[in-house]
Write a protein that holds these residues in place. Structure first.
Motif, PDB file in Angstrom:
ATOM      1  N   ASP A 409       0.878  -1.172   0.000  1.00 38.67           N
ATOM      2  CA  ASP A 409       0.000   0.000   0.000  1.00 38.67           C
ATOM      3  C   ASP A 409       0.916   1.223   0.000  1.00 38.67           C
ATOM      4  O   ASP A 409       1.836   1.325   0.810  1.00 38.67           O
ATOM      5  CB  ASP A 409      -0.903  -0.006   1.241  1.00 38.67           C
ATOM      6  CG  ASP A 409      -1.930   1.116   1.193  1.00 38.67           C
ATOM      7  OD1 ASP A 409      -3.119   0.809   0.961  1.00 38.67           O
ATOM      8  OD2 ASP A 409      -1.540   2.286   1.381  1.00 38.67           O
ATOM      9  N   ASN A 417      -2.371  12.930  -5.286  1.00 40.55           N
ATOM     10  CA  ASN A 417      -3.628  13.248  -5.987  1.00 40.55           C
ATOM     11  C   ASN A 417      -4.088  14.649  -5.633  1.00 40.55           C
ATOM     12  O   ASN A 417      -4.452  15.435  -6.501  1.00 40.55           O
ATOM     13  CB  ASN A 417      -4.736  12.290  -5.538  1.00 40.55           C
ATOM     14  CG  ASN A 417      -4.800  11.046  -6.413  1.00 40.55           C
ATOM     15  OD1 ASN A 417      -4.309  11.077  -7.531  1.00 40.55           O
ATOM     16  ND2 ASN A 417      -5.406   9.992  -5.902  1.00 40.55           N
ATOM     17  N   ASP A 426      -2.502   8.989 -11.529  1.00 37.37           N
ATOM     18  CA  ASP A 426      -2.571   7.855 -12.461  1.00 37.37           C
ATOM     19  C   ASP A 426      -1.201   7.572 -13.080  1.00 37.37           C
ATOM     20  O   ASP A 426      -0.787   6.413 -13.201  1.00 37.37           O
ATOM     21  CB  ASP A 426      -3.583   8.160 -13.578  1.00 37.37           C
ATOM     22  CG  ASP A 426      -5.009   7.891 -13.115  1.00 37.37           C
ATOM     23  OD1 ASP A 426      -5.161   7.434 -11.967  1.00 37.37           O
ATOM     24  OD2 ASP A 426      -5.954   8.132 -13.893  1.00 37.37           O
ATOM     25  N   LYS A 522       2.662   0.061   8.283  1.00 39.54           N
ATOM     26  CA  LYS A 522       2.279   1.486   8.282  1.00 39.54           C
ATOM     27  C   LYS A 522       2.401   2.038   9.697  1.00 39.54           C
ATOM     28  O   LYS A 522       2.944   3.109   9.910  1.00 39.54           O
ATOM     29  CB  LYS A 522       0.834   1.656   7.821  1.00 39.54           C
ATOM     30  CG  LYS A 522       0.651   1.418   6.348  1.00 39.54           C
ATOM     31  CD  LYS A 522       0.036   2.630   5.680  1.00 39.54           C
ATOM     32  CE  LYS A 522      -0.282   2.281   4.231  1.00 39.54           C
ATOM     33  NZ  LYS A 522       0.377   3.115   3.281  1.00 39.54           N
TER      34      LYS A 522
END
Ligand SMILES: Nc1nc2c(ncn2[C@@H]2O[C@H](COP(=O)(O)OP(=O)(O)OP(=O)(O)O)[C@@H](O)[C@H]2O)c(=O)[nH]1
Length: 800
Positions: A409, A417, A426, A522
């Motif tokens: 991830d 973004n 993208d 994380k």
């Protein structure tokens, strides 16, 4: 070849039945007509024969009378005596017999009688008397043992009247009758003749019969009694040796016994004619019927063959053989005489074209859908569906002995973004996909399973070392920055690694373990990998329970607020209350706020929690106003998720407006770490909040950040020193020096300082001396519920 079945066979059957019925009816009709005509013809013949017979026999009797009168005049009998007359006839009797076919002759005056041949005087007597009485000739057919012609003419001897009577046989007359009528003729024996027991026409002992030789078979034919009866009543039709005859009787006037004449007429021609006529009718009928049949077949075969063509086309269409169906239907033609079936054919052609085009479109979109479901359009990597399928195949087909997944991830992808736009995001995903693809080989496959989540599936690895090596190289893949829109952006990934034995693979579990391990990575600071272990699952389970039970916790009052007083370091009077959230879970017990806030921050639940806190705090402010403590401010902690958008502050603003509470009664605490991590966003947010009239505090100041430049970047109302700077403040000189300089520096910005964690009087005193304006800590009070706060404030006012 056209198969005659269905519609055609039904039509043929119907036509055949109708034809047979009409044939039978017309045959019956023709037969009835013919039999009527036959009867009429026979009647006509019979009538003709009777007339002819009368005429002929009258003429024969007349001739015989003339012969008699001729004899009298020739013999000059009137000048002779009866005896001379007798002698005269004696002399010429035999000649007379032959020339006039006489069978007997008599001269009589009623008393005296001279006879020649066997004269039937008993039956003639009255006729002779009548002749004498009237003086006129009398003639009649006389039947006794046989039937003969008889005539009696008057003759005068010396004034006495006599009669000359001639009896002649009928043979010649019968011959004439035969010649004139064309029928054979027989004279029936009079009743005086002995009765026979013959069973043929011979029963009637025919006296004279013409053509007897050729009629022999007919005459010998046995007849039944009913046939005899019919013969005597109206005549009888007989068939002998392929010849047809009609036999009947006619009665002619006679004396003594009845004179019956039997006619035998050959009617073969008539019958043949009728048969031929009948055949002709049948022939015409059959020809017409065949004509109709042929016409029907011709007119039925065309549509039936068309229907069959369409039927076959339907089967071909059903099996999607469009080209063959089109070929079978043939080309579309411009016909002068179109009918519904041709129109239907055209509709079929159109339907085939349409179906084929739909099919094509369907095929294309199906392929597109399959592609979309299997290949991720942004990165060209396989999708989650393929991963699940692949894991199942590995499990079922034993194509591998072990499986490991690397659950990746991206760290901090959202800001990419947010700051550079979705398109840039993208491009980054594409580039990451490209780099990841580089590790794939026969045993390693890469998938994109979600927004910024990737999985590397590694089968048949040798040992854990291979996985470590792999994990390190994947982390290294992110070391180099990504060049996007002329900018170099660095991003990392957190990786969770989970393994399973291929023989007992459970795709869901494997992915969940990978996810849990990734989450752990994380939590431990991102940009690293972690192998899954069981303890992680417990934590994951806890997170799951927290997420799941949160909604219920509000409804059941498991969540509640506590308030920790903050006092003025000089007056020790309460000036602020820090609102803190607590969760007493019925099964898990007390859940520490960092634990559940951390989990709730991942979802919308955080907004819900914040709204609940705001509503509770507003109630508390309203209470403080009620007890005339509007000098107390309540501070509320904000998490990083609340800084992302304006929703939290907008809600707060609206609620305060609704309850008519001044925003400066609320202080919003933002940790230094949150501030620094999302600096631009936080700055913007803080400016907006202060513009609206809220107070802002920087919480946990000095917890780890070294640069102080941000302190002058925007306005705020309070700085709260981090507890780690103060825990030994009463004894640690270094802490005292740092805090001393910090308070000096912050005071130079005219910002008051709050010190947390004062547990002893010594600490309190030291903090006060060092310049902390406000102090919070267990020395003053632990965080307390509303009811305790009421008492606490009451005590304070009592002391004052
Ligand atoms: N550009 C782009 N962004 C996507 C796509 N799919 C998901 N995202 C975004 O990716 C982000 C993933 O969310 P998170 O994983 O929570 O964001 P993050 O910043 O990486 O957070 P951490 O994982 O905690 O580091 C979200 O902002 C999504 O909108 C995509 O196809 N293209």
């Amino acid at each position: 070849m056209i198969r005659i079945r269905g519609l055609l066979s039904k039509t043929l059957l119907l036509v055949t039945i109708v034809a047979i019925v009409s044939l039978a009816a017309s045959y019956g009709f023709v037969t009835a007509q013919q039999s009527k005509r036959f009867e009429a013809q026979i009647e006509e013949v019979q009538y003709g024969h009777l007339r002819v017979s009368h005429l002929l026999f009258d003429q024969q009797l007349e001739e015989l009378r003339l012969h008699a009168e001729e004899l009298i005049s020739l013999s000059t009998l009137s000048r002779k005596t009866p005896e001379e007359g007798k002698l005269y006839f004696q002399e010429i009797w035999s000649r007379l017999q032959t020339s006039y076919s006489l069978s007997s002759l008599s001269l009589s005056d009623g008393d005296t009688r001279y006879q020649f041949g066997s004269f039937p005087s008993k039956y003639i007597e009255s006729m002779q008397k009548e002749t004498i009485r009237t003086g006129n000739a009398q003639s009649a057919i006389i039947c006794h043992l046989e039937c003969e012609l008889s005539t009696s003419v008057p003759i005068t001897f010396n004034h006495s009247t006599w009669t000359l009577t001639l009896i002649a046989d009928l043979a010649q007359s019968v011959e004439f009758l035969n010649l004139i009528t064309g029928s054979n003729v027989g004279i029936l024996a009079p009743s005086e003749a002995p009765v026979t027991s013959e069973t043929s026409l011979k029963r009637y002992i025919t006296e004279i019969i013409t053509g007897a030789g050729e009629l022999e078979p007919l005459l010998n034919t046995d007849l039944s009694e009913s046939q005899f009866e019919q013969l005597e009543n109206s005549g009888l039709r007989l068939s002998v040796n392929n010849s047809e005859y009609f036999v009947w009787f006619e009665q002619i006037d006679s004396i003594a016994y009845p004179f019956n004449v039997m006619f035998i007429r050959e009617i073969s021609d008539l019958i043949n004619q009728q048969t031929a006529q009948k055949q002709q009718v049948i022939l015409i009928f059959v020809t017409v019927t065949l004509g109709i049949l042929l016409t029907l077949i011709t007119f039925s075969i065309i549509p039936i063959s068309q229907i069959n063509k369409l039927r076959r086309a339907i089967s071909l269409i059903a099996s999607k053989e469009y080209n063959t169906a089109r070929y079978r239907l043939g080309q579309r033609k411009d016909r002068r005489f179109n009918d519904e079936l041709y129109d239907l054919e055209d509709e079929f052609r159109n339907a085939i074209d349409m179906l084929e085009s739909y099919e094509h479109e369907l095929d294309v979109s199906q392929k597109r859908l399959v592609r979309q479901a299997t290949i991720d359009s942004t990165t060209g990597l396989y999708t989650r569906n393929v991963l699940v399928d692949d894991l199942q195949v590995i499990g079922k087909k034993n194509t591998a002995h072990n499986v490991a997944i690397f659950f990746l991830d991206l760290d901090g992808f959202k800001p990419v973004n947010d700051n550079l736009g979705h398109e840039a995001g993208d491009i980054m995903l594409k580039k990451i996909g490209y780099r990841l693809k580089g590790v794939s080989n026969k045993f390693i496959k890469v998938y994109r399973i979600g927004g910024d989540e990737f999985v590397i599936c590694y089968t048949n690895y040798d040992a854990k070392d291979a996985l470590l090596e792999m994990a390190e190289s994947v982390v290294q893949l992110f070391a180099a920055p990504f060049h996007i829109y002329e900018t170099n952006i660095t991003i990392s990934a957190s990786i969770g690694i989970a393994t399973q034995d291929a023989s007992s693979i459970d795709a869901d579990k494997l992915l969940r373990y990978g996810d849990i391990a990734m989450y752990q990575a994380k939590e431990e600071g991102k940009n690293r990998f972690k192998f899954f272990d069981e303890s992680m699952e417990e934590k994951a389970q806890l997170r799951f329970t927290i997420k799941n039970d949160f909604a219920n916790s509000l409804a059941e009052n498991q969540l509640f607020l506590v308030y920790q007083p903050i006092v003025d370091s000089s007056s020790r009077k309460v000036t602020k209350l820090e609102a803190l959230c607590r969760w007493q879970h019925p099964e898990l017990g007390f859940i520490p706020p960092p634990t559940f806030i951390d989990v709730l921050e991942e979802s919308e639940n955080m907004n819900r929690l914040f709204e609940w806190i705001v509503q509770s705090v507003i109630r508390e402010v309203a209470f403080l106003d009620e007890i005339q403590r509007d000098d107390i401010i309540i501070s509320v902690n904000l998490s990083s998720s609340q800084l992302v958008n304006d929703r939290a502050i907008e809600f707060l603003k609206e609620e305060l407006e609704r309850c008519r509470i001044n925003p400066n009664r609320i202080e919003l605490e933002i940790t230094e770490t949150t501030l620094i991590t999302n600096f631009q966003q936080a700055k913007f947010w803080i400016e907006y909040a202060t513009d609206l009239g809220f107070r802002v505090a920087i919480d946990d100041f000095g917890a780890g950040y070294s640069s102080l430049s941000y302190l002058t970047a925007f306005n705020y109302n309070t700085v709260k020193l981090d507890r780690s700077l103060l825990d030994k403040i009463d004894v640690d000189e270094r802490q005292q020096r740092i805090v001393g300089s910090l308070t000096q520096m912050i005071h130079s910005l005219s910002v008051p300082i709050v010190a947390e964690g004062a547990e002893t009087e010594a600490q309190f005193e030291e903090l006060r001396k060092l310049g902390c304006d406000y102090i919070q800590g267990y020395l003053i009070s632990k965080p307390i519920k509303h009811d305790d706060l009421v008492i606490f404030l009451q005590n304070e006012s009592d002391r004052a």
